[in-house]
Design a protein around this motif. Structure first.
Motif, PDB file in Angstrom:
ATOM      1  N   ASN A 142      -2.360   8.072   2.340  1.00 62.64           N
ATOM      2  CA  ASN A 142      -1.775   6.736   2.315  1.00 62.64           C
ATOM      3  C   ASN A 142      -1.171   6.441   3.686  1.00 62.64           C
ATOM      4  OD1 ASN A 142      -0.314   4.398   1.877  1.00 62.64           O
ATOM      5  ND2 ASN A 142       0.573   5.086  -0.048  1.00 62.64           N
ATOM      6  N   THR A 167       0.840  -1.203   0.000  1.00 63.97           N
ATOM      7  CA  THR A 167       0.000   0.000   0.000  1.00 63.97           C
ATOM      8  C   THR A 167       0.871   1.247   0.000  1.00 63.97           C
ATOM      9  OG1 THR A 167      -1.762  -1.130   1.198  1.00 63.97           O
ATOM     10  CG2 THR A 167      -1.760   1.277   1.289  1.00 63.97           C
ATOM     11  N   LYS A 216      -5.524   0.103  -9.732  1.00 60.27           N
ATOM     12  CA  LYS A 216      -6.437   1.217  -9.985  1.00 60.27           C
ATOM     13  C   LYS A 216      -7.579   0.765 -10.888  1.00 60.27           C
ATOM     14  CE  LYS A 216      -6.730   5.661 -12.345  1.00 60.27           C
ATOM     15  NZ  LYS A 216      -6.004   6.744 -13.024  1.00 60.27           N
ATOM     16  N   TRP A 235      -1.073   7.062  -4.524  1.00 55.96           N
ATOM     17  CA  TRP A 235      -2.526   7.077  -4.644  1.00 55.96           C
ATOM     18  C   TRP A 235      -3.070   8.429  -5.073  1.00 55.96           C
ATOM     19  CZ3 TRP A 235      -3.988   2.422  -5.275  1.00 55.96           C
ATOM     20  CH2 TRP A 235      -3.262   1.393  -4.674  1.00 55.96           C
ATOM     21  N   SER A 236      -2.446   9.518  -4.642  1.00 59.66           N
ATOM     22  CA  SER A 236      -2.922  10.842  -5.057  1.00 59.66           C
ATOM     23  C   SER A 236      -2.669  11.076  -6.541  1.00 59.66           C
ATOM     24  CB  SER A 236      -2.286  11.941  -4.213  1.00 59.66           C
ATOM     25  OG  SER A 236      -0.882  11.902  -4.322  1.00 59.66           O
ATOM     26  N   TYR A 271       0.396  -1.162  -9.923  1.00 55.41           N
ATOM     27  CA  TYR A 271      -0.479  -0.147  -9.330  1.00 55.41           C
ATOM     28  C   TYR A 271      -1.527   0.333 -10.330  1.00 55.41           C
ATOM     29  CZ  TYR A 271       2.393  -0.138  -5.195  1.00 55.41           C
ATOM     30  OH  TYR A 271       3.039  -0.528  -4.037  1.00 55.41           O
ATOM     31  N   THR A 304      -6.756  11.699  -0.909  1.00 49.00           N
ATOM     32  CA  THR A 304      -6.248  10.436  -0.381  1.00 49.00           C
ATOM     33  C   THR A 304      -5.192  10.670   0.686  1.00 49.00           C
ATOM     34  OG1 THR A 304      -4.554  10.263  -2.101  1.00 49.00           O
ATOM     35  CG2 THR A 304      -6.670   9.209  -2.554  1.00 49.00           C
ATOM     36  N   GLY A 311       2.216   2.760  -3.272  1.00 53.20           N
ATOM     37  CA  GLY A 311       1.299   3.356  -4.243  1.00 53.20           C
ATOM     38  C   GLY A 311       1.267   4.873  -4.148  1.00 53.20           C
TER      39      GLY A 311
END
Length: 172
Positions: A21, A5, A162, A10-11, A158, A19, A8
């Motif tokens: 993380n 996790t 997504k 993520w943003s 990743y 987000t 990643g």
């Protein structure tokens, strides 16, 4: 989550979502339990959890991992009941790589825990996100196009993650 996790961006993957993380390298279910209030006090709209491979690598019994998941669920449901909570399956690993030997050859444990998590989610009315089937190859390993060490994801991994979340309408 753990380093999977944590790795990643993520943003960047979801630029239209706010987000945070909270993945931490080497973390396990005990670590998530220890720091869970830090997350629930923020009252997030959504919580995605992927944890457990480091527990497996440390030979923590499957029953203890599932018990910890039950505790995590209980804390989240009590402290932030308005949050949408998603439990993601533990991912396969690939033992053709020489790193992370303790994480390898644990497919039976991964499958057992994922099956238990799926049942637990049904029981607790939580969304279970099957990532495992999207990343496993025909030989039961983490598909090599998604990893360069047998455990962690490359950018392609990743991007696939997504896609799965968007396909399941969990993210935009």
């Amino acid at each position: 989550g753990d380093s999977i996790t944590d790795g990643g961006e993520w943003s960047e993957l979801f630029p239209h979502e706010k987000t945070l993380n909270r993945g931490i390298s080497s973390d396990n279910t005990f670590g998530v339990l220890f720091r869970l209030t830090e997350i629930t006090r923020r009252k997030p709209k959504k919580i995605f959890l992927l944890i457990g491979i480091n527990d497996i690598a440390r030979n923590i019994p499957d029953s203890v991992i599932i018990a910890n998941y039950r505790k995590i669920i209980s804390v989240i449901q009590q402290q932030t009941p308005q949050s949408h909570f998603y439990i993601q399956s533990i991912l396969p690993t690939n033992n053709t790589f020489s790193e992370f030997k303790n994480h390898q050859n644990k497919s039976d444990h991964i499958i057992t825990i994922n099956t238990a998590l799926q049942k637990l989610c049904k029981e607790k009315n939580i969304v279970y996100v099957d990532l495992y089937s999207h990343f496993v190859d025909e030989s039961g390993k983490l598909a090599s196009q998604f990893t360069n060490d047998g455990l962690h994801f490359t950018g392609e991994g990743y991007r696939k993650w997504k896609e799965v979340l968007i396909e399941k309408k969990l993210m935009k």
